[in-house]
Design a protein around this motif. Structure first.
Motif, short mmCIF file in Angstrom:
data_model
loop_
_atom_site.label_atom_id
_atom_site.label_comp_id
_atom_site.label_asym_id
_atom_site.label_seq_id
_atom_site.Cartn_x
_atom_site.Cartn_y
_atom_site.Cartn_z
N ASP A 5 -99.20 42.48 14.99
CA ASP A 5 -100.50 43.01 14.60
C ASP A 5 -100.55 43.31 13.11
OD1 ASP A 5 -103.11 43.85 14.83
OD2 ASP A 5 -102.60 45.84 15.58
N TRP A 6 -100.21 42.29 12.32
CA TRP A 6 -100.19 42.47 10.87
C TRP A 6 -101.57 42.75 10.29
CZ3 TRP A 6 -95.75 43.76 9.27
CH2 TRP A 6 -94.58 43.15 9.70
N ASN A 7 -102.63 42.51 11.03
CA ASN A 7 -103.97 42.81 10.54
C ASN A 7 -104.24 44.31 10.47
OD1 ASN A 7 -104.66 40.12 10.20
ND2 ASN A 7 -105.34 39.92 12.30
N SER A 8 -103.47 45.10 11.19
CA SER A 8 -103.64 46.55 11.13
C SER A 8 -102.65 47.13 10.12
CB SER A 8 -103.46 47.18 12.51
OG SER A 8 -102.12 47.05 12.92
N PRO A 9 -103.05 48.17 9.42
CA PRO A 9 -102.18 48.72 8.37
C PRO A 9 -100.96 49.44 8.95
CG PRO A 9 -104.13 50.08 8.64
CD PRO A 9 -104.32 48.88 9.53
N ARG A 10 -99.97 49.56 8.09
CA ARG A 10 -98.78 50.35 8.42
C ARG A 10 -99.21 51.79 8.59
NH1 ARG A 10 -94.85 53.33 5.17
NH2 ARG A 10 -96.13 52.99 3.33
N ILE A 11 -98.64 52.47 9.58
CA ILE A 11 -98.98 53.88 9.77
C ILE A 11 -97.90 54.76 9.15
CG2 ILE A 11 -100.28 53.43 11.88
CD1 ILE A 11 -97.94 54.77 13.42
N THR A 12 -98.30 55.95 8.79
CA THR A 12 -97.37 56.96 8.31
C THR A 12 -97.62 58.21 9.15
OG1 THR A 12 -98.94 57.73 6.65
CG2 THR A 12 -97.37 56.04 5.95
N GLY A 13 -96.75 59.11 9.09
CA GLY A 13 -96.93 60.33 9.88
C GLY A 13 -96.02 61.42 9.39
N HIS A 66 -91.62 52.39 12.47
CA HIS A 66 -90.50 53.14 11.91
C HIS A 66 -91.04 53.84 10.66
CE1 HIS A 66 -86.34 52.83 9.70
NE2 HIS A 66 -86.67 54.07 9.99
N THR A 67 -91.23 55.16 10.73
CA THR A 67 -91.88 55.89 9.64
C THR A 67 -90.91 56.65 8.74
OG1 THR A 67 -92.28 57.81 11.06
CG2 THR A 67 -94.05 56.15 10.91
N HIS A 68 -89.78 57.12 9.29
CA HIS A 68 -88.85 57.93 8.51
C HIS A 68 -87.41 57.59 8.90
CE1 HIS A 68 -92.58 60.26 8.32
NE2 HIS A 68 -92.12 60.75 7.19
N THR A 69 -86.50 57.78 7.94
CA THR A 69 -85.08 57.57 8.17
C THR A 69 -84.31 58.78 7.64
OG1 THR A 69 -85.29 55.17 7.95
CG2 THR A 69 -83.09 56.07 7.70
N GLU A 97 -86.64 60.97 5.25
CA GLU A 97 -87.42 60.46 4.13
C GLU A 97 -88.31 59.34 4.65
OE1 GLU A 97 -85.08 59.44 0.74
OE2 GLU A 97 -83.83 61.23 0.94
N GLU A 98 -89.52 59.25 4.06
CA GLU A 98 -90.48 58.23 4.49
C GLU A 98 -89.96 56.84 4.17
OE1 GLU A 98 -95.18 57.05 3.97
OE2 GLU A 98 -94.46 58.97 3.21
N ASP A 151 -95.25 59.79 22.24
CA ASP A 151 -95.69 59.22 20.97
C ASP A 151 -94.65 59.16 19.87
OD1 ASP A 151 -98.36 58.75 21.89
OD2 ASP A 151 -98.73 60.89 21.70
N THR A 152 -93.45 59.69 20.10
CA THR A 152 -92.41 59.64 19.08
C THR A 152 -91.05 59.40 19.72
OG1 THR A 152 -92.17 62.05 19.18
CG2 THR A 152 -93.57 61.17 17.42
N MET A 153 -90.15 58.79 18.92
CA MET A 153 -88.78 58.55 19.38
C MET A 153 -87.83 58.77 18.21
SD MET A 153 -88.37 55.17 21.81
CE MET A 153 -89.24 54.03 20.77
#
Length: 195
Positions: free
Chosen positions: A77-85, A107-110, A117-118, A176-178
């Protein structure tokens, strides 16, 4: 010839008038009330009470809703933007991982050992089923919208990748999170959020 056309026009016009007067329209679909709406109140008011609720005698109403469809299209679904949280780490709630896993994740943070960190690039993990993974990675100049799909094995809380050498161990999750451990490159903790 002219009287025949006149009669035909008169007949068609008369039919149109009769249909209009008769109200020949498509009936509107019945409105469905939201749960707890007026229709529910009217239905419950017309039902007799049961003995279990203080003296009434009606049978309980059976739930006719279909179960939630736990499927996911195998698409980045590359047409939708990357999400952040935000960094809200999940706590295991007793939900089955095999059911929670199905879906599209970002994958939002590591955490490499000094806190979360984002993630600056776009990494998506799509699970059409608990035994199938589509890994989507967009790192400008390196992996331009790369997509790699594979069958995986969910063994307890470990997502085993093909070949058996690598895998992700899910340590906590909710709907909603892992959080999962990635042993590659020295061992990192990934925070993923449902897309």
């Amino acid at each position: 010839m002219a009287p025949s056309r006149f009669r035909w026009g008169l007949a068609v016009g008369s039919l149109a008038v009769v249909l209009a007067l008769a109200g020949c329209t498509v009936p509107a679909a019945p409105e469905e009330a939201a749960p707890g709406g007026v229709a529910d109140e009217q239905a419950s008011a017309s039902e007799p009470a049961t003995a279990s609720d203080g003296g009434s005698t009606a049978e309980p109403v059976e739930n006719t809703q279909e179960p939630v469809d736990n499927t996911q299209e195998e698409s980045c679904d590359w047409n939708s933007p990357r999400i952040t949280g935000s960094v809200d780490t999940p706590q295991e709630h007793g939900l089955e991982l095999s059911e929670v896993l199905v879906g599209a994740w970002q994958h939002t943070h590591t955490d490499e050992g000094s806190g979360f960190e984002e993630v600056p690039n776009d990494h998506r993990f799509v699970f059409p089923a608990s035994d199938r993974l589509l890994y989507c990675q967009h790192v400008p100049g390196a992996t331009e919208y790369a997509e790699n799909a594979a069958d995986v094995t969910l063994s307890d809380t470990t997502i085993e990748l093909p070949g058996g050498k690598y895998g992700y161990t899910v340590t906590a999750w909710d709907e909603d999170t892992m959080l999962w451990d990635n042993p590659v490159g020295g061992g990192y903790v990934y925070l993923l959020q449902r897309r």
